[in-house]
Scaffold this motif. Sequence first.
Motif, mmCIF file in Angstrom:
data_model
loop_
_atom_site.group_PDB
_atom_site.id
_atom_site.type_symbol
_atom_site.label_atom_id
_atom_site.label_comp_id
_atom_site.label_asym_id
_atom_site.label_seq_id
_atom_site.Cartn_x
_atom_site.Cartn_y
_atom_site.Cartn_z
ATOM 1 N N LEU A 36 0.829 -0.937 -0.072
ATOM 2 C CA LEU A 36 0.051 0.108 0.002
ATOM 3 C C LEU A 36 1.144 1.032 -0.298
ATOM 4 O O LEU A 36 0.554 2.080 -1.016
ATOM 5 C CB LEU A 36 -0.558 0.058 1.099
ATOM 6 N N LYS A 37 1.994 0.991 0.652
ATOM 7 C CA LYS A 37 2.959 2.410 0.601
ATOM 8 C C LYS A 37 3.026 3.215 -0.711
ATOM 9 O O LYS A 37 3.901 4.152 -1.125
ATOM 10 C CB LYS A 37 4.496 2.326 1.623
ATOM 11 N N GLY A 41 -1.383 -0.932 -4.379
ATOM 12 C CA GLY A 41 -2.592 -1.545 -3.639
ATOM 13 C C GLY A 41 -3.454 -2.604 -4.678
ATOM 14 O O GLY A 41 -4.443 -3.007 -3.888
ATOM 15 N N GLY A 42 -3.421 -2.523 -6.322
ATOM 16 C CA GLY A 42 -4.217 -2.929 -6.744
ATOM 17 C C GLY A 42 -4.169 -5.063 -6.142
ATOM 18 O O GLY A 42 -5.017 -5.363 -5.994
ATOM 19 N N VAL A 43 -2.787 -4.866 -5.868
ATOM 20 C CA VAL A 43 -2.845 -6.168 -6.027
ATOM 21 C C VAL A 43 -3.561 -6.898 -4.077
ATOM 22 O O VAL A 43 -4.234 -7.863 -4.080
ATOM 23 C CB VAL A 43 -0.869 -7.285 -5.268
ATOM 24 N N LEU A 119 -8.569 3.546 -5.446
ATOM 25 C CA LEU A 119 -8.132 2.032 -5.082
ATOM 26 C C LEU A 119 -8.853 2.142 -3.602
ATOM 27 O O LEU A 119 -9.612 1.166 -3.463
ATOM 28 C CB LEU A 119 -6.954 2.031 -4.472
ATOM 29 N N GLY A 120 -8.969 2.349 -2.676
ATOM 30 C CA GLY A 120 -9.362 2.473 -1.080
ATOM 31 C C GLY A 120 -10.896 2.279 -1.541
ATOM 32 O O GLY A 120 -11.320 1.817 -0.480
ATOM 33 N N CYS A 121 -11.786 3.573 -1.905
ATOM 34 C CA CYS A 121 -12.934 2.981 -1.934
ATOM 35 C C CYS A 121 -13.473 2.392 -2.637
ATOM 36 O O CYS A 121 -14.432 1.233 -2.163
ATOM 37 C CB CYS A 121 -14.219 4.295 -2.839
ATOM 38 N N ALA A 122 -13.084 1.028 -4.044
ATOM 39 C CA ALA A 122 -13.049 0.171 -4.166
ATOM 40 C C ALA A 122 -12.941 -1.087 -3.476
ATOM 41 O O ALA A 122 -13.246 -2.281 -3.273
ATOM 42 C CB ALA A 122 -11.989 -0.244 -5.139
ATOM 43 N N ILE A 123 -11.546 -0.904 -2.424
ATOM 44 C CA ILE A 123 -11.702 -1.555 -1.621
ATOM 45 C C ILE A 123 -12.990 -1.676 -0.701
ATOM 46 O O ILE A 123 -13.572 -2.838 -0.531
ATOM 47 C CB ILE A 123 -10.039 -1.831 -1.190
ATOM 48 N N LEU A 124 -12.607 -0.289 -0.020
ATOM 49 C CA LEU A 124 -13.576 -0.986 1.621
ATOM 50 C C LEU A 124 -15.587 -1.648 0.638
ATOM 51 O O LEU A 124 -16.102 -2.022 1.451
ATOM 52 C CB LEU A 124 -13.966 0.565 1.844
#
Length: 347
Positions: A36-37, A41-43, A119-124
Amino acid sequence: HPIANFVVQSFLSATKEPAQVRMVLAELEPEMGSLLKQRRGGVVAALVAATGRLGSAQKEACKALARAVTVCGAEEEAAAAAAYKAVVPVLLTLEARGAMGSQFDALAAVLRLKPLSTLGCAILKVVMSYPAECLQLFADSLTSLPEEHTVCVASDPGGAHVIESFVEGNAPLGMKKRLLSKLKSHFAEIAMSGGAGVRLVETCYKWGDMGIKEVVAAELMPIEKELAKSKTGTFLLQRCGLTELKKQPEQWKAKESTRTKMRDEFRQMFSDRNNGPAMEVAASASTAKGEKRGAQHETKLRAEESAVKKDATSNSKGKVKTGDGHASATSVPKTPKAGKKSEAQSH
C-alpha cells in the motif's frame, strides 16, 4: 518487479480455488502495508475481491488489511483498538501523500481530498459486503465518522459506493440506522452531487424504515425540477413516488408502509445473519411481483375492454339505415361451393 504485481492480480481474478486464495493471503499478509505504501495496492484490492467472490478467508483478509493500514503488528492488536477506528479514513485517503504514516491525519484529509481514493473506495466497497462477523471493525470505523465527514464521503462518487454497499450489506441494523441518521437533512445535497449520489439516496430510501422514507421524500420536494432534468434523477423521483405523495399523501404512506412491513416480516422470519440480505432481496422481489401481477391484471382488463369496444364499433359499421330510419344488418350473398354448383348444373 515493476510489472509482476499485474500477474498476481490476474491470477487472483481468475482463480476459482479457495485454497489458492488462502495461500496467496498467507504470503502477502506480512507485505500488505509495504504494498500500500509503494502504491501497489491493486494486488491488495484483487486479493480482497477474490476472498469476497469465493467466500473464503474473509475474516483473515479483514484482519490483515486492518493491520496493514494501521501499521500495527499482531501482538499489538489489543492495544490498537483506537488506531483501528482510523481504518476507513486511511483507506478513503489512501492515495494522499503520507496516508500510511503516523503523522498523517486521515480524518482531516477526508474533508479536503477531492476525489477520495479510487483504490481505497474499491477495497472498502467489497469489504462492506462481507458477512457481519468479518466487517465489524470496518463498520465501527465508518459509523464512527462525524456527521460532516459522513456527508462528505456520501457526496463523493467513490465514497457513495462504499456507503451504498454498507447499507445493502450484512452490517447490523443498528449500525445502518446510526449512519442513516447522520445523512438526515443532507439527502438533497447528496442527490445533487451526481449520479452516484442519486443512487445512494435511492438505496437509503429503499432499505430505510418509514421514518427515513418520509425524510428523503420531504427533502427531495424542493429540488424536484432539478432532479427531473436527468435520467437518474427522474428514476429517483419515480422510486420515491413524489407525484403520488403530493396528490394522495395518505395513500402514499399506506403503500410505502406495506412495503416496509413486508420486508421487515421477511427479515424476522428468516433472521439468519448470513442470509439476511438475501431475505431482504426476497421480500423486495415478492413486493415487486405482487405489484407486477396487479399491473398485468389491470392491463388485461383494459385489453378486454378495448376488444369489446372494437367489436361494438365493427358491428355498428356493418349496419345500414332503412327507409324508416331503423338500422338493419347488411347481407352479403354467399357464393355456392364448387361441389354444389357442379351438382346443380348436372341436374
